[in-house]
Design an enzyme around this catalytic site. Structure first.
Site, PDB file in Angstrom:
ATOM      1  N   ASP A 286      -1.831   5.578  -5.192  1.00  0.00           N
ATOM      2  CA  ASP A 286      -2.133   4.739  -4.027  1.00  0.00           C
ATOM      3  C   ASP A 286      -2.520   3.321  -4.423  1.00  0.00           C
ATOM      4  OD1 ASP A 286      -4.483   4.948  -1.214  1.00  0.00           O
ATOM      5  OD2 ASP A 286      -2.787   3.642  -1.651  1.00  0.00           O
TER       6      ASP A 286
ATOM      7  N   ASP B  37       0.821  -1.206   0.000  1.00  0.00           N
ATOM      8  CA  ASP B  37       0.000   0.000   0.000  1.00  0.00           C
ATOM      9  C   ASP B  37       0.857   1.259   0.000  1.00  0.00           C
ATOM     10  OD1 ASP B  37      -2.362   1.435   2.436  1.00  0.00           O
ATOM     11  OD2 ASP B  37      -1.869   1.958   0.360  1.00  0.00           O
TER      12      ASP B  37
HETATM   13  O1  LIG Z   1      -6.828   4.882   3.216  1.00  0.00           O
HETATM   14  C1  LIG Z   1      -6.037   5.775   3.181  1.00  0.00           C
HETATM   15  C2  LIG Z   1      -5.119   6.057   4.286  1.00  0.00           C
HETATM   16  C3  LIG Z   1      -3.911   5.447   4.403  1.00  0.00           C
HETATM   17  C4  LIG Z   1      -3.135   5.705   5.515  1.00  0.00           C
HETATM   18  C5  LIG Z   1      -3.613   6.588   6.464  1.00  0.00           C
HETATM   19  C6  LIG Z   1      -2.830   6.842   7.649  1.00  0.00           C
HETATM   20  C7  LIG Z   1      -3.282   7.335   8.820  1.00  0.00           C
HETATM   21  C8  LIG Z   1      -2.180   7.384   9.641  1.00  0.00           C
HETATM   22  C9  LIG Z   1      -1.098   6.938   8.891  1.00  0.00           C
HETATM   23  O2  LIG Z   1      -1.506   6.602   7.671  1.00  0.00           O
HETATM   24  N1  LIG Z   1      -4.814   7.209   6.345  1.00  0.00           N
HETATM   25  C10 LIG Z   1      -5.554   6.963   5.258  1.00  0.00           C
HETATM   26  O3  LIG Z   1      -6.747   7.556   5.055  1.00  0.00           O
HETATM   27  N2  LIG Z   1      -5.968   6.570   2.113  1.00  0.00           N
HETATM   28  C11 LIG Z   1      -6.749   6.298   0.940  1.00  0.00           C
HETATM   29  C12 LIG Z   1      -8.179   6.713   1.125  1.00  0.00           C
HETATM   30  C13 LIG Z   1      -8.498   7.864   1.787  1.00  0.00           C
HETATM   31  C14 LIG Z   1      -9.851   8.162   1.897  1.00  0.00           C
HETATM   32  C15 LIG Z   1     -10.783   7.282   1.402  1.00  0.00           C
HETATM   33  C16 LIG Z   1     -10.357   6.123   0.808  1.00  0.00           C
HETATM   34  N3  LIG Z   1      -9.056   5.846   0.687  1.00  0.00           N
HETATM   35  C17 LIG Z   1      -5.056   7.693   2.166  1.00  0.00           C
HETATM   36  C18 LIG Z   1      -4.033   7.629   1.172  1.00  0.00           C
HETATM   37  C19 LIG Z   1      -5.111   8.739   1.217  1.00  0.00           C
END
Ligand SMILES: O=C(c1ccc(-c2ccco2)nc1O)N(Cc1ccccn1)C1CC1
Length: 423
Positions: A312, A128
């Site tokens: 991503d 990821d």
């Molecule tokens: O899922 C994540 C995501 C990955 C890691 C973290 C995180 C929090 C704390 C460290 O890392 N927080 C995210 O939210 N998306 C993709 C996404 C966002 C919103 C809706 C669907 N998909 C992050 C890359 C943008």
């Protein structure tokens, strides 16, 4: 001259420099492994090549002088040191290559086999680039939350070490979450090993992870600044491996309904056509954030505009500004933005245009088949779009639907860049 040499050799011995050179005769330091068997008064030794051995002529001459007890001329000693330095610079570096296998028939996610610990335990992880925690289903995960996933049991690994007092907790954009404690252990991906990789063991996973039975955990390839381990954050597998890689890069070649690859340390020319277009990456807050140069819907004109978003691999779909997404679905008969289904849906029988996005002067076209993502329920004639609005996310995301249409180089040099090529 002899005197000079004697003095020099003595000096080397005193300084221990001589010991920096190989021990004298009687050892097998000839770069060939020697294996064989003893017993019954007979011994046979089969010599095998040491793939990492680099023949050093000056050193061979040096040994001959030592062998016959002749003081080694100064220029030979200089030549040995010079060629050693040359060889050190050429030390064979590392690379790795592993399959990225779709977990279902709509490419919702991809998993890659990894091995952890001694003896090696094999798990299938979701690589990821949108996060930076390496976490796994484990012997610490409550049985009620495990539904067929492979688990990592640190107590079955002789090389596992608990990181005392360290915990982690992460919440993803789709609302999924997990948390737990931390070990370090041997970790290998596609032949590339890291000795003391932080492996975050799950003590709690949310229902969406439990129900994703083909995913045994995540391997974050975002920047380590995003890692959630506390009190001391940990490095990603890529950051740990980077120094030993031929080149500080990994590449992503995801495919529709087929196994692709993650390569580490090298760029495989066989995996792309034409040139790779590199653009800058903004590492704040820790995603691979880059700016696309615009888009086109089907055979329509290309609209030049900056679209800043993240590459991503951990997100299935493409999430872009509403204006772009409505321009796309205006070309799809029967398309609506459905509250019920949580996004743009359309009759599966509708013709879909392609979607083209720009990276610099390069253009990448996502085939219609990638955007006709899936029926909203098995057998339904209403389909969910692979292109959705990012307005609720606060971030534009180039997920698997876009990545499948390209060969992407994640360049971890300083400064990092991202490269896109056709394939
Ligand atoms: O899922 C994540 C995501 C990955 C890691 C973290 C995180 C929090 C704390 C460290 O890392 N927080 C995210 O939210 N998306 C993709 C996404 C966002 C919103 C809706 C669907 N998909 C992050 C890359 C943008």
């Amino acid at each position: 001259m002899i005197v000079t040499n004697l003095v020099l050799t003595a000096a080397l011995a005193v300084l221990g420099l001589a010991s920096a050179l190989p021990p004298k005769i009687g050892t097998t330091n000839i770069g060939e492994g020697v294996s064989g068997s003893l017993g019954g008064g007979r011994a046979t030794f089969k010599q095998t090549r040491n793939p990492r051995y680099r023949f050093n002529g000056a050193r061979a001459v040096y040994r001959t002088y030592l062998k016959y007890g002749v003081p080694v001329p100064e220029d030979i000693i200089k030549a040995v040191k010079y060629t050693d330095a040359l060889h050190a610079a050429q030390v064979e570096r590392d690379t790795g290559s592993a399959a990225a296998v779709p977990i279902d028939d709509v490419d919702i996610a991809y998993v890659t086999p990894v091995t952890i610990g001694t003896p090696p335990q094999t798990l299938q992880l979701d690589f990821d680039t949108g996060s930076s925690d390496l976490w796994v289903f484990s012997s610490h995960t409550p049985a009620s939350q495990v539904r067929g996933q492979e688990i990592y049991s640190p107590n079955k690994s002789s090389t596992a070490k608990l990181l005392e007092g360290h915990t982690w907790s992460i919440t993803y954009g789709d609302g999924s979450a997990s948390r737990g404690n931390v070990y370090v252990d041997n970790f290998t991906v596609g032949g590339l090993s890291v000795a003391q990789q932080a492996v975050q063991t799950a003590q709690q996973v949310s229902s969406s992870f439990t129900s994703e039975t083909n995913i045994d955990g995540l391997l974050g390839l975002g920047f380590s600044t995003l890692n959630t381990v506390s009190p001391k954050s940990q490095l990603t597998f890529f950051d740990n491996a980077k120094a030993s890689l031929d080149s500080p890069v990994f590449t992503v070649d995801l495919k529709a309904q087929a196994a692709g690859t993650y390569d580490f340390g090298f760029i495989d020319k066989a995996k792309y056509t034409g040139e790779i277009t590199y653009v800058p990456v903004n590492t704040n807050p820790g995603y691979w954030t880059f700016t696309s140069s615009g888009y086109a819907v089907g055979s329509g004109s290309f609209s030049s505009q900056s679209i800043t978003g993240i590459a991503d691999t951990g997100t299935s779909l493409v999430y872009l500004p509403t204006a772009i997404v409505t321009a796309y679905y205006r070309q799809v008969s029967g398309a609506t933005n459905s509250r019920n289904y949580g996004g743009y849906v359309f009759p599966c029988s509708s013709a879909l245009p392609t979607f083209t996005f720009g990276v610099g002067d390069a253009r990448f076209t996502i085939p219609s088949s990638y955007i006709s993502y899936s029926p909203i329920a098995p057998g339904s004639s209403t389909c969910f779009g692979g292109l959705q609005s990012s307005s609720g996310l606060g971030i534009n995301i180039w997920g698997d639907v876009a990545l499948k249409a390209a060969f992407v180089v994640f360049n971890g040099a300083n400064p990092p860049t991202i490269g896109w090529a056709k394939k």
